[in-house]
Design an enzyme around this catalytic site. Structure first.
Site, PDB file in Angstrom:
ATOM      1  CG  ASP A  38      -0.747  11.508   1.863  1.00  0.00           C
ATOM      2  OD1 ASP A  38      -1.698  10.856   1.458  1.00  0.00           O
ATOM      3  OD2 ASP A  38      -0.777  12.203   2.895  1.00  0.00           O
TER       4      ASP A  38
ATOM      5  NE  ARG B  69      -3.722  14.350   9.054  1.00  0.00           N
ATOM      6  CZ  ARG B  69      -4.869  14.259   9.707  1.00  0.00           C
ATOM      7  NH1 ARG B  69      -4.903  14.220  11.022  1.00  0.00           N
ATOM      8  NH2 ARG B  69      -6.005  14.194   9.041  1.00  0.00           N
TER       9      ARG B  69
ATOM     10  CG  PHE C 155       0.566  10.303   9.900  1.00  0.00           C
ATOM     11  CD1 PHE C 155       0.675   8.925   9.990  1.00  0.00           C
ATOM     12  CD2 PHE C 155      -0.677  10.871  10.169  1.00  0.00           C
ATOM     13  CE1 PHE C 155      -0.420   8.125  10.330  1.00  0.00           C
ATOM     14  CE2 PHE C 155      -1.771  10.086  10.512  1.00  0.00           C
ATOM     15  CZ  PHE C 155      -1.647   8.721  10.595  1.00  0.00           C
TER      16      PHE C 155
ATOM     17  CD  GLU D 105      -6.111  14.500   5.571  1.00  0.00           C
ATOM     18  OE1 GLU D 105      -6.131  13.743   6.542  1.00  0.00           O
ATOM     19  OE2 GLU D 105      -6.323  14.098   4.417  1.00  0.00           O
TER      20      GLU D 105
ATOM     21  CD1 TRP E 133      -0.892   2.369   2.259  1.00  0.00           C
ATOM     22  CD2 TRP E 133      -2.745   1.831   1.129  1.00  0.00           C
ATOM     23  NE1 TRP E 133      -1.738   3.456   2.311  1.00  0.00           N
ATOM     24  CE2 TRP E 133      -2.886   3.148   1.630  1.00  0.00           C
ATOM     25  CE3 TRP E 133      -3.792   1.274   0.376  1.00  0.00           C
ATOM     26  CZ2 TRP E 133      -4.030   3.911   1.411  1.00  0.00           C
ATOM     27  CZ3 TRP E 133      -4.927   2.041   0.170  1.00  0.00           C
ATOM     28  CH2 TRP E 133      -5.037   3.345   0.679  1.00  0.00           C
TER      29      TRP E 133
HETATM   30  C1  FRU Z   1      -3.616  12.468   3.757  1.00  0.00           C
HETATM   31  C2  FRU Z   1      -3.278  11.883   5.115  1.00  0.00           C
HETATM   32  C3  FRU Z   1      -2.377  12.848   5.874  1.00  0.00           C
HETATM   33  C4  FRU Z   1      -1.656  11.931   6.810  1.00  0.00           C
HETATM   34  C5  FRU Z   1      -1.486  10.679   5.979  1.00  0.00           C
HETATM   35  C6  FRU Z   1      -1.544   9.402   6.765  1.00  0.00           C
HETATM   36  O1  FRU Z   1      -3.951  11.513   2.815  1.00  0.00           O
HETATM   37  O2  FRU Z   1      -4.471  11.621   5.834  1.00  0.00           O
HETATM   38  O3  FRU Z   1      -3.055  13.900   6.502  1.00  0.00           O
HETATM   39  O4  FRU Z   1      -0.431  12.451   7.229  1.00  0.00           O
HETATM   40  O5  FRU Z   1      -2.518  10.694   5.021  1.00  0.00           O
HETATM   41  O6  FRU Z   1      -1.200   8.307   5.986  1.00  0.00           O
END
Ligand code: FRU
Length: 497
Positions: free
Chosen positions: A24, A151, A80, A203, A21
């Site tokens: 981002d 984040r 993340f 995000e 998988w």
């Molecule tokens: C966006 C997100 C981010 C986070 C990451 C976690 O797609 O939700 O905000 O850091 O994916 O995998």
């Protein structure tokens, strides 16, 4: 002619992980001749799970070499999204000998007994071109006392004030922080209340200047918004234009109203731009995750799940008194184009006859079409299926219709038509359509409108055809380029995929 389409959905010129998988793109930075692409990665599963940073490098943005996982979870949590920069002047003190890379990312920790989530920002650095990483012993470097969603830090060097600036998502807003050394951060400002779309959690923001034709530059802020079960569009990217004074982002009047979308398709999310592109290049390069949180965990690929969009160059243009973002695939793509068809002043049936002899899965169509007629390109077609990229003249809209594009039943919101208005055209409509087995990216009117959509052809396909009601020559010009030639994606072991 028919082609046996294997169930292989992996694109040839789009990055996808060798296995498991991916979501981002992270830590995109250019350093010593290499474009780095890190990514949210679950190395042990085909669905989202404990996040690591996967890693790939490229010299041309098209051929990627996947390297071992760069960042693994530790006592502070899983890893993340975030960014990476070159610390040219050793502001951190990590690089006494020569400049190196610093990653600024979110540590995400969920307490097993209470389920309480903490998100704080941390650093890691590399002295060997990103091949190995050390976590900073002073982690975390930035916490927030009240925001739970805190984040996806994106950091850049702001020359006028000789400072680092971080833009970070804070639930339904973004915050800006400043630092002399990436380790100590001071709050500068917050942006977003009452601005743009709040359909989902904010995000993966980005903030950068883009040069304008009139000289000078204009600032662009990108903010992704997460999925909301009540919105059929799912997760998507909005943008704002404005000014940045080193502390505060002030949006243009137009940016205060309705949201402006970076992409009118469903599959471009969490996209941000590369750091440290050399001045002599000067481009602002973008890549997004080519999926949507609405169904990302369900897409019917085998062995891997997730791909990035084609890398794109961003530019700004003034139109009707407002600034708007335009996108084009990076010019590197033209180096691997192999022209397989070129037609001019032609009808739909003539074009279809010529196209039927081609058996391509990874290609580009470059067309100029007359907008007085409805017209559509049927792509990746099977006996009873095909995705349509079309022009609807009554509504002056470009669209992708993936209702009957193959396997669509893994989520009720996957099939559908995704369109964008294009008014004010003075001549034929220019369309660049990039197809790569399971993706369609439309750049219309020189990138003023973009639609990115995944498709999953179900089996045997016969290629491309053109549909139009008129017998008139509806196409001014049409070129087709094979894009699979000359590109190979190299895996971790160095073997061709
Ligand atoms: C966006 C997100 C981010 C986070 C990451 C976690 O797609 O939700 O905000 O850091 O994916 O995998």
């Amino acid at each position: 002619m028919t082609t046996m389409h294997t169930q292989n959905y992996r694109g040839t010129y789009h990055f996808s992980p060798r296995e498991n998988w991916m979501n981002d793109p992270n830590g995109m930075v250019y350093f010593q001749g290499e474009y780095h692409l890190f990514f949210q990665y679950h190395p042990f599963g085909m669905t989202w799970g404990p996040m690591h940073w996967g890693h790939a490098v490229s010299k041309d943005l098209l051929t990627w070499e996947e390297l071992p996982v760069a960042l693994e979870p530790d006592e502070h949590g899983t890893i993340f999204s975030g960014s990476a920069v070159v610390d040219w002047n050793n502001t951190t003190g990590f690089f006494e000998e020569e400049p190196g890379l610093v990653a600024i990312f979110t540590h995400h920790k969920e307490l097993p007994d209470t389920g309480k989530v903490t998100q704080y920002q941390s650093l890691a650095f590399s002295k060997d071109k990103g091949r190995t990483w050390m976590k900073y012993e002073g982690n975390p470097v930035l916490r927030h006392e009240s925001y739970v969603d805190f984040r996806d830090p994106k950091v850049f060097w702001h020359e006028p004030f000789s400072q680092w600036v971080m833009i970070i998502a804070c639930g339904q807003t973004v915050c800006l922080y400043r630092s002399p050394n990436l380790k100590e951060w001071t709050f500068a400002s917050e942006f977003g209340q009452g601005m743009g779309s709040h359909d989902g959690v904010w995000e993966c923001p980005d903030l950068f200047p883009l040069p304008t034709k009139a000289g000078g530059s204009k600032w662009v802020m990108i903010v992704s918004i997460g999925d909301n079960p009540e919105c059929v569009e799912g997760s998507r990217i909005q943008y704002f234009t404005g000014e940045f004074d080193g502390e505060r982002f002030v949006p243009d009047a137009r940016s205060k109203g309705e949201a402006r979308w970076l992409d009118y398709g469903r599959d471009n999310y969490a996209g941000v731009t590369w750091s440290d592109i050399p001045d002599e290049d000067g481009r602002r390069l973008f890549i997004g995750w080519m999926s949507n949180w609405k169904y990302a965990n369900l897409t019917p690929t085998e062995g891997y799940r997730g791909a990035m969009t084609a890398p794109r160059e961003l530019q700004l243009e003034q139109w009707n008194g407002e600034w708007r973002l335009i996108q084009q695939p990076v010019r590197e793509i033209t180096k691997v184009q192999k022209e397989v068809l070129s037609l001019s002043q032609t009808t739909a049936s003539e074009a279809s006859a010529k196209l039927s002899s081609l058996q391509l899965e990874s290609y580009e169509i470059h067309a100029r079409i007359y907008t007085a007629h409805d017209i559509g390109f049927r792509l990746q077609t099977g006996s009873d299926e095909g995705a349509i990229v079309g022009w609807n003249r009554t509504e002056a809209k470009v669209y992708v219709d993936r209702s009957r594009s193959g396997i669509t039943n893994f989520h009720p919101d996957f099939p559908g038509v995704h369109s964008a208005s294009l008014t004010g055209l003075t001549g034929p409509l220019e369309l660049r359509i990039l197809v790569d087995r399971s993706s369609v990216e439309v750049f219309a009117d020189e990138g003023r409108v973009v639609i990115t959509d995944l498709i999953y052809p179900s089996g045997v396909t016969t290629g491309v055809s053109v549909i139009a009601e008129s017998e008139q020559p509806v196409i001014e010009s049409l070129a087709v380029y094979d894009l699979s030639a000359g590109i190979q994606t190299v895996s971790m072991t160095g073997k061709e995929k």
